[in-house]
Structure formats: structure tokens, C-alpha cells
Design a protein around this motif. Sequence first.
Motif, PDB file in Angstrom:
ATOM      1  N   UNK A  39     -77.419   9.453  57.314  1.00  0.00           N
ATOM      2  CA  UNK A  39     -77.992  10.362  58.299  1.00  0.00           C
ATOM      3  C   UNK A  39     -77.319  11.716  58.182  1.00  0.00           C
ATOM      4  N   UNK A  40     -78.060  12.764  58.521  1.00  0.00           N
ATOM      5  CA  UNK A  40     -77.549  14.132  58.439  1.00  0.00           C
ATOM      6  C   UNK A  40     -77.352  14.646  59.856  1.00  0.00           C
ATOM      7  N   UNK A  41     -76.119  14.931  60.196  1.00  0.00           N
ATOM      8  CA  UNK A  41     -75.809  15.400  61.547  1.00  0.00           C
ATOM      9  C   UNK A  41     -76.344  16.809  61.752  1.00  0.00           C
ATOM     10  N   UNK A  42     -76.829  17.070  62.944  1.00  0.00           N
ATOM     11  CA  UNK A  42     -77.333  18.401  63.271  1.00  0.00           C
ATOM     12  C   UNK A  42     -76.190  19.405  63.308  1.00  0.00           C
ATOM     13  N   UNK A  43     -76.453  20.603  62.799  1.00  0.00           N
ATOM     14  CA  UNK A  43     -75.442  21.670  62.852  1.00  0.00           C
ATOM     15  C   UNK A  43     -75.479  22.389  64.198  1.00  0.00           C
ATOM     16  N   UNK A  44     -76.481  22.089  65.033  1.00  0.00           N
ATOM     17  CA  UNK A  44     -76.567  22.671  66.377  1.00  0.00           C
ATOM     18  C   UNK A  44     -75.777  21.802  67.334  1.00  0.00           C
ATOM     19  N   UNK A  45     -74.635  22.290  67.786  1.00  0.00           N
ATOM     20  CA  UNK A  45     -73.754  21.513  68.650  1.00  0.00           C
ATOM     21  C   UNK A  45     -73.972  21.886  70.105  1.00  0.00           C
ATOM     22  N   UNK A  46     -74.079  20.903  71.001  1.00  0.00           N
ATOM     23  CA  UNK A  46     -74.215  21.214  72.424  1.00  0.00           C
ATOM     24  C   UNK A  46     -73.026  22.034  72.908  1.00  0.00           C
ATOM     25  N   UNK A  54     -72.154  13.413  67.475  1.00  0.00           N
ATOM     26  CA  UNK A  54     -71.408  12.609  66.504  1.00  0.00           C
ATOM     27  C   UNK A  54     -71.021  11.254  67.093  1.00  0.00           C
ATOM     28  N   UNK A  55     -70.610  11.248  68.350  1.00  0.00           N
ATOM     29  CA  UNK A  55     -70.288   9.968  68.989  1.00  0.00           C
ATOM     30  C   UNK A  55     -71.522   9.076  69.061  1.00  0.00           C
ATOM     31  N   UNK A  56     -72.678   9.688  69.319  1.00  0.00           N
ATOM     32  CA  UNK A  56     -73.916   8.909  69.413  1.00  0.00           C
ATOM     33  C   UNK A  56     -74.286   8.284  68.070  1.00  0.00           C
ATOM     34  N   UNK A  57     -73.979   8.978  66.972  1.00  0.00           N
ATOM     35  CA  UNK A  57     -74.275   8.428  65.654  1.00  0.00           C
ATOM     36  C   UNK A  57     -73.502   7.136  65.403  1.00  0.00           C
ATOM     37  N   UNK A  58     -72.322   7.027  65.991  1.00  0.00           N
ATOM     38  CA  UNK A  58     -71.494   5.846  65.760  1.00  0.00           C
ATOM     39  C   UNK A  58     -72.057   4.590  66.418  1.00  0.00           C
ATOM     40  N   UNK A  59     -73.105   4.729  67.241  1.00  0.00           N
ATOM     41  CA  UNK A  59     -73.729   3.565  67.861  1.00  0.00           C
ATOM     42  C   UNK A  59     -74.627   2.806  66.893  1.00  0.00           C
ATOM     43  N   UNK A  60     -74.884   3.421  65.730  1.00  0.00           N
ATOM     44  CA  UNK A  60     -75.745   2.784  64.730  1.00  0.00           C
ATOM     45  C   UNK A  60     -75.147   1.459  64.283  1.00  0.00           C
ATOM     46  N   UNK A  61     -75.971   0.433  64.164  1.00  0.00           N
ATOM     47  CA  UNK A  61     -75.519  -0.867  63.664  1.00  0.00           C
ATOM     48  C   UNK A  61     -75.473  -0.847  62.143  1.00  0.00           C
ATOM     49  N   UNK A  64     -72.817   2.911  57.800  1.00  0.00           N
ATOM     50  CA  UNK A  64     -73.350   4.248  58.089  1.00  0.00           C
ATOM     51  C   UNK A  64     -72.581   5.306  57.321  1.00  0.00           C
ATOM     52  N   UNK A  65     -73.309   6.202  56.665  1.00  0.00           N
ATOM     53  CA  UNK A  65     -72.714   7.378  56.011  1.00  0.00           C
ATOM     54  C   UNK A  65     -73.334   8.616  56.636  1.00  0.00           C
ATOM     55  N   UNK A  66     -72.494   9.520  57.123  1.00  0.00           N
ATOM     56  CA  UNK A  66     -72.966  10.698  57.837  1.00  0.00           C
ATOM     57  C   UNK A  66     -72.642  11.957  57.037  1.00  0.00           C
ATOM     58  N   UNK A  67     -73.673  12.727  56.735  1.00  0.00           N
ATOM     59  CA  UNK A  67     -73.491  14.062  56.156  1.00  0.00           C
ATOM     60  C   UNK A  67     -73.162  14.967  57.339  1.00  0.00           C
ATOM     61  N   UNK A  68     -71.883  15.248  57.515  1.00  0.00           N
ATOM     62  CA  UNK A  68     -71.400  15.812  58.775  1.00  0.00           C
ATOM     63  C   UNK A  68     -70.954  17.264  58.642  1.00  0.00           C
ATOM     64  N   UNK A  69     -70.655  17.857  59.795  1.00  0.00           N
ATOM     65  CA  UNK A  69     -70.191  19.242  59.822  1.00  0.00           C
ATOM     66  C   UNK A  69     -69.160  19.497  60.897  1.00  0.00           C
ATOM     67  N   UNK A  70     -68.588  18.434  61.466  1.00  0.00           N
ATOM     68  CA  UNK A  70     -67.617  18.606  62.538  1.00  0.00           C
ATOM     69  C   UNK A  70     -66.336  19.252  62.020  1.00  0.00           C
ATOM     70  N   UNK A  71     -65.816  18.776  60.898  1.00  0.00           N
ATOM     71  CA  UNK A  71     -64.637  19.398  60.301  1.00  0.00           C
ATOM     72  C   UNK A  71     -64.985  20.814  59.841  1.00  0.00           C
ATOM     73  N   UNK A  72     -66.221  20.982  59.372  1.00  0.00           N
ATOM     74  CA  UNK A  72     -66.667  22.315  58.983  1.00  0.00           C
ATOM     75  C   UNK A  72     -66.586  23.309  60.128  1.00  0.00           C
ATOM     76  N   UNK A  73     -66.876  22.848  61.342  1.00  0.00           N
ATOM     77  CA  UNK A  73     -66.755  23.722  62.513  1.00  0.00           C
ATOM     78  C   UNK A  73     -65.298  24.102  62.755  1.00  0.00           C
ATOM     79  N   UNK A  74     -64.380  23.163  62.555  1.00  0.00           N
ATOM     80  CA  UNK A  74     -62.954  23.463  62.704  1.00  0.00           C
ATOM     81  C   UNK A  74     -62.493  24.500  61.685  1.00  0.00           C
TER      82      UNK A  74
END
Length: 200
Positions: A39-46, A54-61, A64-74
Motif C-alpha cells: 500500500x502507498x501511504x498518502x503524503x497528505x497528513x492530517x 499510518x497507525x490505521x494502516x497497521x490494522x491490515x491483516x 504488509x509493505x508500506x511505501x511510506x513518507x513519515x520519515x521523509x516528513x522528519x
Amino acid sequence: MNLDQAVTEHRTLIVEGCDGVGRDALLTGLARRHGYAVTHASRDLPHVDPVRPYRELLRHDGALAVDAGLVGELVYGPLRRGHSRVTWIQAFDFAEAVAERHGAFVHMTAPVRVLADRLAARGAPAAALAEIGAAVTGYDHAFSTLAEHAPVLTVEERPTCGGGPDRDPGHGGAVSEPPAASFTRPFPRIRSPVPFAEQS
């Protein structure tokens, strides 16, 4: 630890890297060869709770591999806006949630010269090219800090031979998955995060 061992031990992989790294081949390999849902995480952060998606993505059963951007924001937040929308406390909480889900961060990296050639080929502005070195250093510091809270695996892309810029793995054409031998680095590799953390 090789790639097969890593996917056995980690059912969640948060894949990140600075502008110019090729994540597509790795994510495709995780899906096709190892059954990960990608899954590709949205770059639009609330605004109020930027880590919530990102926490919601972890509910997936399942795996899971996430194309993420949280560290990118840091990293890019301080570079481009003078601050990050994600605090270190929020990042640490998310990292611990990843670890609790038997997960790890995957830090994709490449030599600065390779990244510069790729971005230049895309027509990136001079400002983006000028920040590559700082971004690579920022990712190193960020992942070294997060390694205190969750495993961090590193994939270092190998530039192609031939003298010219290598083909951009993230844009067009089929590209082979990065070699499994390059997937790991002893971790946690801790360096003092203080200079970088103070930016946020």
C-alpha cells in the motif's frame, strides 16, 4: 540476514528513502515473491494527528509493505519548511507500534551521485539537487534514532556500470529487485541524533 530471512521475521515493512531512490522494484518483489500486500501511504497528513493514517494502516491483516513518507516528513520538513509536521514523539510511538506488529523499517539509500543524476534526468529544480546530500544525511540520522524503537533494515542500491546515469528504477521499465545481500546492515546502528533532532 538476507531478504528471505527478513520477510520471515517481519510481517510489516515500512519502506522509505530520499527522493530518487527506487522503491518500486523492492515493493514489487515483496508482493510477487513473498505475498505482501503493498500500500502507498498518502503524503497528505492530517493537521491534528499526522500519524493517524499510518497507525490505521497497521490494522491490515497479514503481511504488509508500506511505501511510506513519515520519515521523509522528519527529513524534508525541516529542510524545506523549517519544521516537521510529525514530532519525534509521534514517530517513536509509531515505530513502537510497528515493532509490536513484528515489523521493521526498510531504509532505501543510494550514492548521492546516483540520486543527483536521477533527479536531474527528471528535470528537478536546482534547489532539489542542492539538498540531496543533506537529505541522505538526514535519513541516516533519522533511521539511527528510530532504530532505538524498531528494527531498521537497509537496502543500498548499487549503481549500474557503464559510466552514465543508471536507469531510474521508479519510473518506467522493468527493474530487478535489489540484491538480497544488500538488504541488511547490522542494527541498531546508533549515532548521536542530537544535531538532527534539534531541527524539529
